[in-house]
Scaffold this motif. Sequence first.
Motif, PDB file in Angstrom:
ATOM      1  N   LEU A 217     -25.313 -31.476   8.146  1.00 34.12           N
ATOM      2  CA  LEU A 217     -24.187 -32.178   8.521  1.00 34.12           C
ATOM      3  C   LEU A 217     -23.087 -31.851   7.666  1.00 34.12           C
ATOM      4  CD1 LEU A 217     -25.143 -35.865   9.230  1.00 34.12           C
ATOM      5  CD2 LEU A 217     -24.722 -34.425  10.694  1.00 34.12           C
ATOM      6  N   GLU A 218     -23.556 -31.320   6.515  1.00 33.75           N
ATOM      7  CA  GLU A 218     -22.382 -30.764   5.654  1.00 33.75           C
ATOM      8  C   GLU A 218     -21.907 -29.410   5.743  1.00 33.75           C
ATOM      9  OE1 GLU A 218     -22.447 -29.330   0.837  1.00 33.75           O
ATOM     10  OE2 GLU A 218     -23.594 -31.361   1.425  1.00 33.75           O
ATOM     11  N   ALA A 219     -22.865 -28.658   6.549  1.00 33.06           N
ATOM     12  CA  ALA A 219     -22.633 -27.142   6.761  1.00 33.06           C
ATOM     13  C   ALA A 219     -21.833 -27.428   8.151  1.00 33.06           C
ATOM     14  CB  ALA A 219     -23.870 -26.539   7.160  1.00 33.06           C
ATOM     15  N   VAL A 220     -21.969 -28.172   8.917  1.00 34.50           N
ATOM     16  CA  VAL A 220     -21.611 -28.571  10.256  1.00 34.50           C
ATOM     17  C   VAL A 220     -19.838 -28.930  10.025  1.00 34.50           C
ATOM     18  CG1 VAL A 220     -21.397 -30.086  12.238  1.00 34.50           C
ATOM     19  CG2 VAL A 220     -23.408 -28.711  11.596  1.00 34.50           C
ATOM     20  N   LYS A 221     -19.987 -29.848   9.022  1.00 37.46           N
ATOM     21  CA  LYS A 221     -18.641 -30.267   8.776  1.00 37.46           C
ATOM     22  C   LYS A 221     -17.456 -29.246   8.092  1.00 37.46           C
ATOM     23  CE  LYS A 221     -16.348 -33.956   6.062  1.00 37.46           C
ATOM     24  NZ  LYS A 221     -16.263 -34.965   5.171  1.00 37.46           N
ATOM     25  N   ALA A 222     -18.014 -28.329   7.379  1.00 32.35           N
ATOM     26  CA  ALA A 222     -17.382 -27.115   6.782  1.00 32.35           C
ATOM     27  C   ALA A 222     -17.120 -26.257   7.923  1.00 32.35           C
ATOM     28  CB  ALA A 222     -18.270 -26.549   5.848  1.00 32.35           C
ATOM     29  N   GLY A 223     -18.025 -26.057   8.843  1.00 34.28           N
ATOM     30  CA  GLY A 223     -17.910 -25.044   9.914  1.00 34.28           C
ATOM     31  C   GLY A 223     -16.589 -25.637  10.791  1.00 34.28           C
ATOM     32  N   ALA A 521     -24.878 -19.011   9.203  1.00 33.35           N
ATOM     33  CA  ALA A 521     -26.273 -19.280   8.576  1.00 33.35           C
ATOM     34  C   ALA A 521     -26.634 -20.526   7.978  1.00 33.35           C
ATOM     35  CB  ALA A 521     -26.420 -17.877   7.678  1.00 33.35           C
ATOM     36  N   PRO A 522     -25.847 -21.197   7.279  1.00 27.83           N
ATOM     37  CA  PRO A 522     -25.911 -22.501   6.671  1.00 27.83           C
ATOM     38  C   PRO A 522     -26.381 -23.522   7.662  1.00 27.83           C
ATOM     39  CG  PRO A 522     -24.107 -21.645   5.488  1.00 27.83           C
ATOM     40  CD  PRO A 522     -24.427 -20.650   6.727  1.00 27.83           C
ATOM     41  N   GLN A 523     -25.659 -23.521   8.936  1.00 27.20           N
ATOM     42  CA  GLN A 523     -25.991 -24.276   9.941  1.00 27.20           C
ATOM     43  C   GLN A 523     -27.121 -24.458  10.429  1.00 27.20           C
ATOM     44  OE1 GLN A 523     -22.465 -25.336  12.533  1.00 27.20           O
ATOM     45  NE2 GLN A 523     -21.253 -23.788  11.246  1.00 27.20           N
ATOM     46  N   VAL A 524     -27.696 -22.925  10.728  1.00 22.87           N
ATOM     47  CA  VAL A 524     -29.109 -22.639  11.015  1.00 22.87           C
ATOM     48  C   VAL A 524     -30.076 -23.126  10.264  1.00 22.87           C
ATOM     49  CG1 VAL A 524     -30.631 -20.872  11.824  1.00 22.87           C
ATOM     50  CG2 VAL A 524     -28.252 -20.611  12.767  1.00 22.87           C
ATOM     51  N   ASN A 525     -29.759 -22.878   8.854  1.00 25.91           N
ATOM     52  CA  ASN A 525     -30.851 -23.079   7.950  1.00 25.91           C
ATOM     53  C   ASN A 525     -30.867 -24.493   7.697  1.00 25.91           C
ATOM     54  OD1 ASN A 525     -32.425 -21.935   6.128  1.00 25.91           O
ATOM     55  ND2 ASN A 525     -30.769 -22.846   4.312  1.00 25.91           N
ATOM     56  N   GLY A 526     -29.808 -25.355   7.902  1.00 22.49           N
ATOM     57  CA  GLY A 526     -30.035 -26.869   7.768  1.00 22.49           C
ATOM     58  C   GLY A 526     -30.760 -27.291   9.090  1.00 22.49           C
ATOM     59  N   ALA A 527     -30.782 -26.630  10.255  1.00 20.74           N
ATOM     60  CA  ALA A 527     -31.376 -27.093  11.316  1.00 20.74           C
ATOM     61  C   ALA A 527     -32.656 -26.640  11.328  1.00 20.74           C
ATOM     62  CB  ALA A 527     -30.745 -26.785  12.649  1.00 20.74           C
ATOM     63  N   CYS A 528     -32.979 -25.649  10.916  1.00 23.06           N
ATOM     64  CA  CYS A 528     -34.488 -25.008  11.038  1.00 23.06           C
ATOM     65  C   CYS A 528     -35.331 -24.835  10.056  1.00 23.06           C
ATOM     66  CB  CYS A 528     -34.313 -23.616  11.853  1.00 23.06           C
ATOM     67  SG  CYS A 528     -33.492 -23.810  13.217  1.00 23.06           S
ATOM     68  N   GLU A 529     -36.486 -24.964  10.033  1.00 28.58           N
ATOM     69  CA  GLU A 529     -37.485 -24.774   8.900  1.00 28.58           C
ATOM     70  C   GLU A 529     -37.360 -23.084   8.587  1.00 28.58           C
ATOM     71  OE1 GLU A 529     -38.317 -26.134  11.537  1.00 28.58           O
ATOM     72  OE2 GLU A 529     -40.187 -27.892  11.186  1.00 28.58           O
ATOM     73  N   GLY A 530     -37.603 -22.559   7.265  1.00 25.00           N
ATOM     74  CA  GLY A 530     -37.532 -21.209   7.325  1.00 25.00           C
ATOM     75  C   GLY A 530     -36.260 -21.054   6.359  1.00 25.00           C
ATOM     76  N   ASP A 531     -36.084 -19.804   5.863  1.00 25.85           N
ATOM     77  CA  ASP A 531     -35.153 -19.513   5.047  1.00 25.85           C
ATOM     78  C   ASP A 531     -34.152 -18.485   5.767  1.00 25.85           C
ATOM     79  OD1 ASP A 531     -33.459 -18.986   2.775  1.00 25.85           O
ATOM     80  OD2 ASP A 531     -34.674 -17.657   1.773  1.00 25.85           O
ATOM     81  N   TRP A 532     -32.994 -19.301   6.428  1.00 28.75           N
ATOM     82  CA  TRP A 532     -32.165 -18.465   7.256  1.00 28.75           C
ATOM     83  C   TRP A 532     -30.830 -18.166   6.318  1.00 28.75           C
ATOM     84  CZ3 TRP A 532     -33.794 -16.626  11.756  1.00 28.75           C
ATOM     85  CH2 TRP A 532     -34.975 -17.316  12.233  1.00 28.75           C
TER      86      TRP A 532
ATOM     87  N   GLY B  14     -13.232 -34.398  26.244  1.00 33.15           N
ATOM     88  CA  GLY B  14     -14.791 -34.504  26.637  1.00 33.15           C
ATOM     89  C   GLY B  14     -15.710 -33.681  25.997  1.00 33.15           C
ATOM     90  N   CYS B  15     -15.587 -33.375  24.771  1.00 33.05           N
ATOM     91  CA  CYS B  15     -16.659 -32.733  23.882  1.00 33.05           C
ATOM     92  C   CYS B  15     -17.890 -33.543  23.562  1.00 33.05           C
ATOM     93  CB  CYS B  15     -15.798 -31.997  22.609  1.00 33.05           C
ATOM     94  SG  CYS B  15     -15.600 -33.211  21.412  1.00 33.05           S
ATOM     95  N   THR B  16     -17.683 -34.853  23.472  1.00 31.98           N
ATOM     96  CA  THR B  16     -18.781 -35.824  23.180  1.00 31.98           C
ATOM     97  C   THR B  16     -19.127 -35.802  21.881  1.00 31.98           C
ATOM     98  OG1 THR B  16     -20.694 -34.621  24.111  1.00 31.98           O
ATOM     99  CG2 THR B  16     -19.709 -35.707  25.551  1.00 31.98           C
ATOM    100  N   GLN B  17     -18.509 -35.201  20.779  1.00 33.30           N
ATOM    101  CA  GLN B  17     -18.962 -35.229  19.622  1.00 33.30           C
ATOM    102  C   GLN B  17     -19.045 -36.734  18.994  1.00 33.30           C
ATOM    103  OE1 GLN B  17     -19.606 -33.255  16.972  1.00 33.30           O
ATOM    104  NE2 GLN B  17     -19.386 -31.296  17.756  1.00 33.30           N
ATOM    105  N   CYS B  18     -18.313 -37.555  19.678  1.00 32.54           N
ATOM    106  CA  CYS B  18     -18.372 -38.892  19.394  1.00 32.54           C
ATOM    107  C   CYS B  18     -19.527 -39.584  19.648  1.00 32.54           C
ATOM    108  CB  CYS B  18     -17.304 -39.921  19.841  1.00 32.54           C
ATOM    109  SG  CYS B  18     -17.201 -39.628  21.798  1.00 32.54           S
ATOM    110  N   GLU B  19     -20.194 -39.201  20.775  1.00 30.92           N
ATOM    111  CA  GLU B  19     -21.481 -39.685  21.144  1.00 30.92           C
ATOM    112  C   GLU B  19     -22.407 -39.066  20.453  1.00 30.92           C
ATOM    113  OE1 GLU B  19     -22.241 -38.539  25.154  1.00 30.92           O
ATOM    114  OE2 GLU B  19     -20.706 -39.604  25.975  1.00 30.92           O
ATOM    115  N   ILE B  20     -22.455 -37.769  19.789  1.00 32.15           N
ATOM    116  CA  ILE B  20     -23.727 -37.519  19.064  1.00 32.15           C
ATOM    117  C   ILE B  20     -23.518 -37.864  17.923  1.00 32.15           C
ATOM    118  CG2 ILE B  20     -24.708 -35.350  20.312  1.00 32.15           C
ATOM    119  CD1 ILE B  20     -22.700 -33.463  19.177  1.00 32.15           C
ATOM    120  N   ALA B  21     -22.302 -38.255  17.203  1.00 37.81           N
ATOM    121  CA  ALA B  21     -22.081 -38.714  16.048  1.00 37.81           C
ATOM    122  C   ALA B  21     -22.625 -40.181  15.921  1.00 37.81           C
ATOM    123  CB  ALA B  21     -20.709 -38.735  15.493  1.00 37.81           C
ATOM    124  N   CYS B  22     -22.522 -40.929  16.872  1.00 36.32           N
ATOM    125  CA  CYS B  22     -22.922 -42.315  16.938  1.00 36.32           C
ATOM    126  C   CYS B  22     -24.581 -42.187  17.156  1.00 36.32           C
ATOM    127  CB  CYS B  22     -22.352 -43.047  18.355  1.00 36.32           C
ATOM    128  SG  CYS B  22     -22.959 -44.693  18.435  1.00 36.32           S
TER     129      CYS B  22
END
Lengths: 615, 159
Positions: A217-223, A521-532, B14-22
């Motif tokens: 979530l942190e990597a996604v937010k930054a992205g 890369a940090p988003q993939v690394n947060g989602a997946c096992e392994g060292d991405w 319509g991106c539905t980011q709200c749905e997946i955040a919920c």
Amino acid sequence: MGWARKLLRVNLTAGTCTTEALNMEWAHQFLGSRGLAAKYLVEEIDPKVDPLAPENKLIMATGPLTGTSASTAGRYTVTTKGELTGAIACSNSGGFFGNEMKNAGWDMIIFEGKSPKPVYLLLQNEQAQLVDAAEFWGQSVWDTEEGIKAKHQDPLIRVASIGKAGEEGCKFACIVNDMDRAAGRSGVGTVMGSKNLKAVAIRGNLGVKVDNVEQFLEAVKAGKAVLAGNPVTGVGLPTYGTQVLMNVINEIGALPTNNHQEVQFARANDISGEAMHAVRKDGTKNLVTNAACFGCTIACQRVSKIERSHFTVKDRPQYQVASGGLEYENAWALGANTGVNDLEAITFANFICNEQGMDPITLGATISAAMEMFEAGAITTKETGGIELRFGNAEALVQITELTAKGEGFGREIGLGSKRLCEKYGHIDMHMGVKGQEFPAYDSRGIQGMGLTYATSNRGACHLRSYTVASEVLGIPEKTDPLETTGKAGLVKAFQDATAAVDASGLCIFTTFAWSMEDIAPQVNGACEGDWTVESMLEMGERIWNMERQFNLAAGFTGADDTLPKRILKDAAKTGPAKGKVNELGKMLPEYYQLRGWNAEGVPTGDTLERLGLA
Amino acid sequence: MQKSLHIIPEKCTGCTQCEIACSMEHEGIFSSSKSRIRVFKFHDEGRFVPYTCTQCAEAWCQRACPTGAIDINARTGAKEVLATACVGCKVCTIACPFGTINYVPDSGKVAKCDLCGGDPACAKACPTGAILFIDAEATGFEKMRAWAAKTDTGASATA
């Protein structure tokens, strides 16, 4: 996690659906989507197979990020041996279908064999069944999608289907999901049609999990913050979509016009993103709104309405509603390249492409080639059934588009694609493409790197395999001179590898206007096992590229196919900043082979394959 | 000061980011089907509308519940489902005129928007500002401002 760790194998000949564990060793080498599906295809089919034979397979695949909250993470791909090209095909689509597949608990679906009668796959979480599609065969994508939802009384089902074009064997049929999102190129819909598979309907509510929630979530937010703050992804694309490019590319003299006879279109502004915002005679605008695919914080999609009084829709209310509007590629292919400057007519032709499942790039390019042959006298009204197939004729464009969608009249010949059509009428010199696939919307005489991009693309001419326009025109990540060849070999390789990695993740390539691999890369690394890491992602992309290359070499392609049409290599651009220029492919290709670790014939060396774990 | 979710549909893509955040906030997974806010797409009109519970002051769901499982969070004003009391009878889902409280087969109970305890994930996830969490007394403020801006006070005529 990230992966659902499960694939569905559908044998259409036998009518069976079986569950298999995802090969996680491969998943760590090829990540997902484009990469992992290519690995399965390479392992499971003979590269020399006839694309329309039951022995060819068609793989729908998500990436590990598909269905997560990463921005744009709704992508899925269709991988097969392409009917248009005979090369490995991988077409990528947005919308909401990919997310649904992942939410139903599947990383990919492998279709094999051929059904004795038309069917569709109904997939509800772990329950999979093939259903008789007799009632939908012959129907459009739009009617099929609505019909399946109504039949199962579930408006939340997501559907990917083929229209008439895919049923009728049009060589550039695509697979359309969510009404107007498409896995568009290389004839993946043609392969689907050859298997008597009308649609895939999915409903899933199992959810998608990630390996390290907090880190992810942190990597996604930054992205997301990077996308929002970038002028292209934060302002340009939401406002104008990819159509922001029409006037830009015309000004630099790289807008192919009249089948690449010219590199500038005098009426480009009439079909531009700006024109879609202009108030029409009736007080409305072509553009209704922008829209987003699943999870996308860019929202580049165009939603358009055709002016009600326009000849294309006057007495046809079903086309007077809002639907998928023009993106730059479509506007160019159906517009500038056919010399048509009627925005409404082009929008209509694009609606038909969505409705019946055709790739608008190849359609527009093939019509352009036919127009050139018509004007040269090689095709006459006798063949066209009376249609005056001349550059700039909007009525002819619309007529021939509808005929092609249905496989009727001269439309059946347009459905061959430009290579086969030009061969048939003795004018292969008028086919503007590589490895059987037509060029997209950038003339490589004015953008040199794109020539190398097209010549070496594993799926035939394509802008989505290494979009060096970003660097050569837009200055992303740094500006290079579009008329120079120096450094372009390295640029193309870098773009190709990075793009393959992004495609494998489940993210949209448009993020890379703003994101570098440092953001991804940090988003993939947060989602997946392994060292991405940045390095492992880029190496993975290079691995995918070389594996696709090996498939094509085994299919019968050679280094000699890494070339461009004579028009691009010999006939200089007539106007604009590139006036007097041809594409200097010969200056770039040997260096490219060298950087790739391939021999002078374009074959990966043993050392290269060893280094990438492909030996 | 109590706050309220305020939805501005014309800003929704319509991106539905709200749905997946919920769904992540409440269920720990990304899944639109598990979301208590849903985005409706009206394809032929090119319109998107996010929709969720408005937290009625006199809530139909609360009145209908035979076990007293709908409680009012005094701090946020949200009507919250008490998991310990809900028996999954679904009477609330019939009573709610807006359809924003729904049964969840996995838990055997109902689920609805609880404003995430005062910091709604949907509003934070929305990339376009289509979902705001603002002063409950002033949800009409921006509309008033827009109309106020159009009001001819005569000032421009004399300027």
